[in-house]
Motif scaffolding. Structure first.
Motif, PDB file in Angstrom:
ATOM      1  N   GLN A   1      27.816  31.252 -20.488  1.00 54.70           N
ATOM      2  CA  GLN A   1      27.945  29.848 -20.108  1.00 54.70           C
ATOM      3  C   GLN A   1      26.572  29.207 -19.949  1.00 54.70           C
ATOM      4  N   ILE A   2      26.609  27.884 -19.788  1.00 57.37           N
ATOM      5  CA  ILE A   2      25.394  27.135 -19.473  1.00 57.37           C
ATOM      6  C   ILE A   2      25.122  27.275 -17.978  1.00 57.37           C
ATOM      7  N   VAL A   3      23.884  27.692 -17.628  1.00 57.02           N
ATOM      8  CA  VAL A   3      23.450  27.748 -16.238  1.00 57.02           C
ATOM      9  C   VAL A   3      22.188  26.897 -16.131  1.00 57.02           C
ATOM     10  N   CYS A   4      22.187  25.951 -15.222  1.00 57.69           N
ATOM     11  CA  CYS A   4      21.054  25.036 -15.163  1.00 57.69           C
ATOM     12  C   CYS A   4      20.855  24.517 -13.748  1.00 57.69           C
ATOM     13  N   GLU A   5      19.645  23.968 -13.538  1.00 58.36           N
ATOM     14  CA  GLU A   5      19.318  23.258 -12.320  1.00 58.36           C
ATOM     15  C   GLU A   5      18.737  21.910 -12.701  1.00 58.36           C
ATOM     16  N   VAL A   6      19.101  20.884 -11.925  1.00 55.03           N
ATOM     17  CA  VAL A   6      18.576  19.546 -12.179  1.00 55.03           C
ATOM     18  C   VAL A   6      18.103  18.958 -10.859  1.00 55.03           C
ATOM     19  N   ASP A   7      17.209  17.965 -10.941  1.00 57.10           N
ATOM     20  CA  ASP A   7      16.759  17.291  -9.730  1.00 57.10           C
ATOM     21  C   ASP A   7      17.700  16.137  -9.414  1.00 57.10           C
ATOM     22  N   THR A   8      17.319  15.340  -8.429  1.00 58.28           N
ATOM     23  CA  THR A   8      18.212  14.256  -8.002  1.00 58.28           C
ATOM     24  C   THR A   8      18.387  13.184  -9.062  1.00 58.28           C
TER      25      THR A   8
ATOM     26  N   THR B   1      17.695  14.608 -19.421  1.00 58.83           N
ATOM     27  CA  THR B   1      18.570  14.513 -18.254  1.00 58.83           C
ATOM     28  C   THR B   1      19.990  14.914 -18.629  1.00 58.83           C
ATOM     29  N   VAL B   2      20.818  15.002 -17.590  1.00 61.48           N
ATOM     30  CA  VAL B   2      22.229  15.345 -17.796  1.00 61.48           C
ATOM     31  C   VAL B   2      22.912  14.327 -18.704  1.00 61.48           C
ATOM     32  N   LEU B   3      22.563  13.057 -18.561  1.00 65.17           N
ATOM     33  CA  LEU B   3      23.211  12.011 -19.359  1.00 65.17           C
ATOM     34  C   LEU B   3      22.905  12.150 -20.842  1.00 65.17           C
ATOM     35  N   ASP B   4      21.801  12.826 -21.194  1.00 70.69           N
ATOM     36  CA  ASP B   4      21.471  13.029 -22.604  1.00 70.69           C
ATOM     37  C   ASP B   4      22.416  14.011 -23.284  1.00 70.69           C
TER      38      ASP B   4
ATOM     39  N   VAL C   1      29.928  10.859 -14.420  1.00 66.22           N
ATOM     40  CA  VAL C   1      28.881  11.840 -14.109  1.00 66.22           C
ATOM     41  C   VAL C   1      28.004  11.328 -12.965  1.00 66.22           C
ATOM     42  N   ARG C   2      27.615  10.040 -13.024  1.00 64.75           N
ATOM     43  CA  ARG C   2      26.769   9.486 -11.957  1.00 64.75           C
ATOM     44  C   ARG C   2      27.474   9.563 -10.608  1.00 64.75           C
ATOM     45  N   GLU C   3      28.741   9.176 -10.593  1.00 64.34           N
ATOM     46  CA  GLU C   3      29.501   9.223  -9.345  1.00 64.34           C
ATOM     47  C   GLU C   3      29.638  10.653  -8.844  1.00 64.34           C
ATOM     48  N   SER C   4      29.901  11.577  -9.749  1.00 63.67           N
ATOM     49  CA  SER C   4      30.052  12.984  -9.364  1.00 63.67           C
ATOM     50  C   SER C   4      28.749  13.542  -8.810  1.00 63.67           C
ATOM     51  N   MET C   5      27.589  13.182  -9.404  1.00 61.29           N
ATOM     52  CA  MET C   5      26.307  13.664  -8.905  1.00 61.29           C
ATOM     53  C   MET C   5      26.052  13.162  -7.484  1.00 61.29           C
ATOM     54  N   GLU C   6      26.382  11.892  -7.236  1.00 63.17           N
ATOM     55  CA  GLU C   6      26.199  11.349  -5.895  1.00 63.17           C
ATOM     56  C   GLU C   6      27.043  12.099  -4.883  1.00 63.17           C
ATOM     57  N   ARG C   7      28.276  12.399  -5.276  1.00 59.99           N
ATOM     58  CA  ARG C   7      29.166  13.112  -4.355  1.00 59.99           C
ATOM     59  C   ARG C   7      28.681  14.535  -4.099  1.00 59.99           C
ATOM     60  N   ILE C   8      28.227  15.196  -5.150  1.00 53.12           N
ATOM     61  CA  ILE C   8      27.763  16.582  -4.988  1.00 53.12           C
ATOM     62  C   ILE C   8      26.515  16.632  -4.107  1.00 53.12           C
ATOM     63  N   LEU C   9      25.578  15.715  -4.327  1.00 54.31           N
ATOM     64  CA  LEU C   9      24.355  15.690  -3.522  1.00 54.31           C
ATOM     65  C   LEU C   9      24.653  15.383  -2.063  1.00 54.31           C
ATOM     66  N   SER C  10      25.732  14.631  -1.823  1.00 53.05           N
ATOM     67  CA  SER C  10      26.113  14.328  -0.438  1.00 53.05           C
ATOM     68  C   SER C  10      26.984  15.413   0.173  1.00 53.05           C
TER      69      SER C  10
ATOM     70  N   VAL D   1      32.630  21.731 -15.477  1.00 59.10           N
ATOM     71  CA  VAL D   1      31.373  21.898 -14.757  1.00 59.10           C
ATOM     72  C   VAL D   1      31.666  22.273 -13.305  1.00 59.10           C
ATOM     73  N   TYR D   2      31.030  23.373 -12.868  1.00 57.39           N
ATOM     74  CA  TYR D   2      31.080  23.781 -11.468  1.00 57.39           C
ATOM     75  C   TYR D   2      29.670  23.620 -10.894  1.00 57.39           C
ATOM     76  N   ALA D   3      29.507  22.691  -9.967  1.00 55.74           N
ATOM     77  CA  ALA D   3      28.169  22.355  -9.472  1.00 55.74           C
ATOM     78  C   ALA D   3      28.148  22.402  -7.947  1.00 55.74           C
ATOM     79  N   SER D   4      26.961  22.689  -7.408  1.00 56.64           N
ATOM     80  CA  SER D   4      26.747  22.682  -5.963  1.00 56.64           C
ATOM     81  C   SER D   4      25.356  22.119  -5.696  1.00 56.64           C
ATOM     82  N   PRO D   5      25.164  21.527  -4.523  1.00 61.56           N
ATOM     83  CA  PRO D   5      23.861  20.910  -4.229  1.00 61.56           C
ATOM     84  C   PRO D   5      22.811  21.955  -3.851  1.00 61.56           C
ATOM     85  N   ILE D   6      21.532  21.614  -4.108  1.00 57.27           N
ATOM     86  CA  ILE D   6      20.390  22.391  -3.620  1.00 57.27           C
ATOM     87  C   ILE D   6      19.879  21.661  -2.381  1.00 57.27           C
ATOM     88  N   ILE D   7      20.004  22.292  -1.235  1.00 59.37           N
ATOM     89  CA  ILE D   7      19.668  21.655   0.031  1.00 59.37           C
ATOM     90  C   ILE D   7      18.368  22.232   0.566  1.00 59.37           C
ATOM     91  N   LEU D   8      17.418  21.358   0.876  1.00 62.10           N
ATOM     92  CA  LEU D   8      16.166  21.736   1.534  1.00 62.10           C
ATOM     93  C   LEU D   8      15.969  20.811   2.725  1.00 62.10           C
TER      94      LEU D   8
END
Length: 951
Positions: free
Chosen positions: A335-342, A369-372, A382-391, A414-421
């Motif tokens: 599968q595709i495994v990736c990390e993206v910023d905000t 970017t993901v949109l590409d 996708v934009r709405e989903s990214m906002e929800r995942i980051l929150s 797509v199965y995604a989770s936020p990177i929290i720092l």
């Protein structure tokens, strides 16, 4: 003395949590919210230790490290950051960071532990500095007292300075082998040794990191080590080992190497942060032996400094190894495994990401970017989903349409989770799965399900015990059980009780043996109705060859079986009708002669009363025979009678008056007439006859116990039953007459025979057995449909459906009782000489001039010779060598204008089309009455003359 700690972090929550924890442990805490204020506090407060975040606005942590290293190099600075990047770690260590702690900090004791180590290290450095200062003071004092020892003191001072330089040089190492090489070389330089080796302690033995004299030390020394060896003793203690001359130590075994220039040696065990020995270092071949205590002391100082560097190297290598394992594992995944910023930019992708999306390795991490890589129509989602995942409120398993570099598309989940720092989402990690095959499988499954759902056959899937697991829509329509009601039930819910145990035992033995069972099963619907299924039951195997399910295909053939039964009855009635019509034809010829000659004899016997009476009896008997033949022809559908568009309400009401008058008081008559029923094309007399026969049979069925006779008249779109002429296409609407009784009913055997002529259940003398046969013939001749249902002890219902006529109702053609008169010339042809003679005589008495023939060939030859001699031709249908149809065709080849009248005892329906094709426009049914034939000739001649005048 109170310890002061400076915390520099732009995250107030982190600052306050660290401050609260440290203050509870009696530390004095100074806070700074950015790098600039932190540097001011560092200079103003001169803290014992500083905790610094790397990512801060303005002056970041790297700037603080650089400035602190320049102005306060002895103050421990520990990095507390959440970036997690190896490059940041290396850079921080290069700038003088004493330790590196990753956020989020789950256990504050880790911070305190790191602080204690740093403070101990700083204290040691201060002690060393003090010791150095003391040594320098001692040197200066001794220089003043003992000038001869000045050189020695200067040498010691130089060694200590070199020691300080050495420790700063070791901190830049990040590879264990490089660290071992430089450490060994530094020890040798500070102790003036030309030989030595350094080993790392591994799980299975000692691994050589570096040696100053190759050939002396093996690459691997496996465990267990010889007990009397120097390395074995060094491994079991934490103190350095100083030997002036190894020859004097009988408890130690020399290695046997010939390169030793003296017996003096110095060895150090280097312990890690856990207190375990991790490095063994041994020196020999001192330029000016032996090794002295000062060498040992300096080595201890060097070892203590190296321990911190060794810990950093091990942590760095562990982090690098962890990252390598992570990358190796993700590169193995399909599968595709990736990390993206905000902002959705790729910061990491595995190898399969580039391959699946069609990009070169490393290309996606250069600003894409993901949109590409997502279809444009999915961008808002996708934009709405990214906002929800980051929150932290996003859901897993979202489906999108991915887009490759070449523009081709494919579905993904797509199965995604936020990177929290530090409690803040700084990016996302995701696994992306190509679901093209799954979608294709789902589509195929949907197609199969839709196909199964739309077939007319019932499809049932059960487990091996017969428990229903799936039914299609046809099953529900047929049985009345919804899928929710059926699933989970056993197929026994359809059991009708019409089959014995042996039947079901044979079925189960067949399918459990792996074979397919086929046959007919009588089942029971949810409402209790019985029906017959044509059933196929097949086993389903799993990959191991075990039967796991059964698939049953069921087709309701109840109607087909009924149709087959009706078809057999219809064919039987057709055969009987054909026989009857043949007999009637011959009998009509005989009756034509009898009635014709009797009529002529009657006219000649007017003066003889006794003879006239006898001849009238002959005519009466002949007419009775004529009526009987008419009934036979009606039954066999060989005659139609006079038909016109008419409504049935008046006829049914008239028949009910007669029936009501004849019913006993024990039988009630109930009627239901729809006043809006449309007209049908019918013979009123025959419809009346149908009603009278049906009601008479109903009365006979109830005369013993009484009951209710019900007659209904209604209009509907679908006919009741299909027992009529199956070759006639269905009409748009039907008028239905229903006659029901509550009598004794009939068995199935009797139902099979009720339309047979002369079959009756009545006592002798009560009926001829022709009633229902005549009804059947009339209904079929009207293109109608008749259905009979009966149950013993309950009663009988008969539905008769007649196709609706769209023509307007008309008046019946009145009978013409007067004798026709004419003078025209008639050619009459019939193979029965008696009929030809009597008809010729009868027509001539009406004024017609008649030429008759009993042989059609002679009639045709005569007409060819004298084509203008005749005004009309009358011919029989069935004659030897030439039919009336063929004779008419030959005549019209000579004269197309001459009218032709056809006579037959078979009825006109079967020959109407053929007759019209050859010019026949009039039909007279046998037996022929001279007057009836005369009127037909008159009517046709008058119409022909009218047509000629019109033209």
């Amino acid at each position: 003395m109170e310890t002061t700690v400076l915390i520099i972090d732009d995250d107030m929550a982190i600052r306050e949590s660290l401050a609260a924890y440290l203050e509870d442990r009696d530390y004095r805490v100074v806070l700074a919210n950015d790098g600039k204020s932190g540097l001011k506090a560092l200079e103003a407060e001169r803290p014992d230790l500083a905790l610094v975040d790397l990512s801060m606005p303005g002056v970041d942590g790297f700037g603080v490290l650089k400035r602190a290293g320049e102005t306060m190099p002895d103050t421990p600075v520990i990095v507390v950051s959440g970036t997690g990047r190896i490059s940041d770690t290396v850079r921080a260590l290069h700038l003088g960071a004493w330790d590196y702690i990753l956020k989020p900090i789950e256990d504050m004791s880790v911070v305190e532990h790191a602080m204690q180590k740093a403070l101990d290290r700083a204290r040691l450095r201060r002690d060393n500095l003090r010791y150095q200062n003391q040594l320098e003071e001692l040197v200066q004092a001794r220089t003043m007292e003992l000038e001869h020892s000045n050189s020695q003191l200067r040498n010691l001072n130089a060694r200590l300075r070199r020691l300080v330089e050495t420790t700063s040089g070791l901190s830049s190492c990040f590879e264990i082998k490089e660290f071992g090489r430089r450490l060994l070389e530094e020890f040798a330089r500070n102790m003036a040794a030309s030989g030595g080796s350094i080993y790392s302690v591994e799980k299975d033995g000692l691994c050589l990191l570096h040696t100053l004299d190759p050939g002396h030390a093996p690459e691997i020394i496996p465990f267990p080590l010889p007990e009397d060896s120097i390395l074995s003793r060094l491994l079991n203690q934490t103190e350095p080992l100083l030997i002036d001359d190894i020859q004097e130590h009988r408890d130690l075994t020399p290695s046997g190497w010939t390169g030793y220039r003296s017996g003096s040696m110095l060895a150090f065990p280097l312990v890690d942060e856990t207190g375990k020995v991790s490095i063994l270092l041994a020196l020999h071949n001192k330029y000016a032996p032996p090794f002295v205590e000062q060498d040992k002391e300096i080595g201890i100082i060097l070892a203590s400094y190296s321990r911190e560097t060794l810990r950093a190297i091990r942590n760095f290598n562990a982090l690098r190894e962890s990252e390598k394992r992570f990358r190796d594992l993700t590169n193995l995944l399909p599968q595709i495994v990736c990390e993206v910023d905000t902002e959705g930019k790729f910061t990491y992708v595995n190898q399969n990401t580039s391959r699946m999306l069609g990009y070169a390795e490393g290309e996606l991490e250069k600003g894409y970017t993901v949109l590409d890589v997502v279809a444009p129509e999915d961008h808002p989602i996708v934009r709405e989903s990214m906002e929800r995942i980051l929150s932290g409120s996003g859901k897993w398993g979202n489906e999108y349409t991915a887009r490759r570099k070449d523009g081709t598309r494919f579905p993904v989940v797509v199965y995604a989770s936020p990177i929290i720092l530090d409690g803040v989402g700084v990016g996302m990690r995701a696994i992306v799965i190509d679901i093209t095959e799954r979608k294709a499988g789902e589509a195929e499954r949907e197609r199969l399900i839709r196909a199964i759902e739309h077939v007319n056959e019932s499809v049932v899937i059960t487990d091996v015990r017969g428990t229903i697991e799936y039914v299609n829509s046809a099953f529900s329509r047929c049985t009345g059980y919804s899928p929710e009601e059926a699933i989970g039930q056993n197929l026994r819910i359809l059991k009708s009780g019409k089959h014995d145990d042996a039947f079901y035992r044979e079925l189960w033995e067949t399918i459990t043996s792996g074979k397919t069972w086929e046959g007919h099963i009588i089942n029971k619907k949810k409402n209790g109705d019985l029906y017959t299924d044509e059933t196929t039951v097949s086993p389903v195997w799993d990959s191991k060859g075990n039967i796991v399910q059964y698939v049953s295909i069921k087709r309701d053939i109840t109607h087909e079986l009924e149709m087959e039964s009706q078809m057999r009855r219809s064919q039987k009635m057709e055969a009987i009708g054909t026989l009857a019509s043949g007999i009637a034809h011959d009998f009509n010829n005989i009756l034509s002669a009898i009635l014709g000659y009797s009529e002529m004899a009657l006219r000649g016997a007017e003066e003889n009363e006794r003879l006239s009476s006898d001849i009238q009896q002959v005519l009466k008997a002949g007419n009775r025979a004529k009526d009987l033949v008419a009934q036979i022809l009606t039954f066999s559908r060989r005659t139609e009678g006079e038909r016109k568009p008419m409504r049935l309400q008046p006829i049914v009401k008239e028949a009910m008056k007669l029936i009501r008058a004849s019913l006993p008081s024990t039988i009630d008559l109930a009627t239901e007439f729809d006043p809006n029923c449309g007209p049908i094309l019918a013979d009123a007399t025959q419809i009346h006859q149908v009603l009278m026969n049906l009601c008479t049979n109903a009365y006979h069925a109830m005369r013993e116990k009484g009951g209710t006779l019900t007659v209904r008249l209604r209009q509907q779109d679908v006919p009741v039953g299909m027992s009529g002429d199956l070759s006639v296409p269905p009409a748009a609407s039907y008028v239905v007459i229903t006659v029901s009784d509550t009598g004794h009913g009939m068995s199935q055997e009797i139902l099979e025979r009720i339309f047979e002529p002369y079959f009756t259940t009545k006592e002798p003398g009560e009926g001829t057995g022709l009633g229902m046969a005549i009804v059947h013939g009339i209904v079929q001749s009207h293109s109608g449909i008749i259905r009979v249902s009966s149950e013993l002890g309950i009663g009988t219902t008969i539905d008769v459906s007649f196709p609706l006529c769209i023509e307007a109702e008309g008046d019946a053609i009145p009978d013409l009782a007067e004798r026709p008169i004419g003078t025209e010339r008639v050619l009459f042809v019939d193979d029965e000489e008696a009929i030809a003679t009597v008809i010729k005589y009868g027509l001539e008495r009406m004024g017609f001039r008649v030429t008759s023939f009993s042989k059609p060939m002679k009639a045709m030859d005569y007409f060819h010779q004298h084509p203008d001699l005749f005004d009309v031709v009358v011919t029989d249908l069935t004659m030897p060598k030439m039919t009336g149809i063929e004779l008419a065709r030959q005549i019209h080849l000579v004269r197309t204008d001459i009218p032709i009248i056809l006579c037959s005892g078979y009825g006109k329906a079967a020959y109407e089309n053929q007759g019209r094709q050859v010019g026949i426009r009039e039909f007279v049914e046998k037996p022929i009455h001279p007057s009836k034939l005369g009127w037909a000739i008159r009517r046709r001649l008058d119409k022909t003359k009218k047509d000629v005048r019109t033209v």
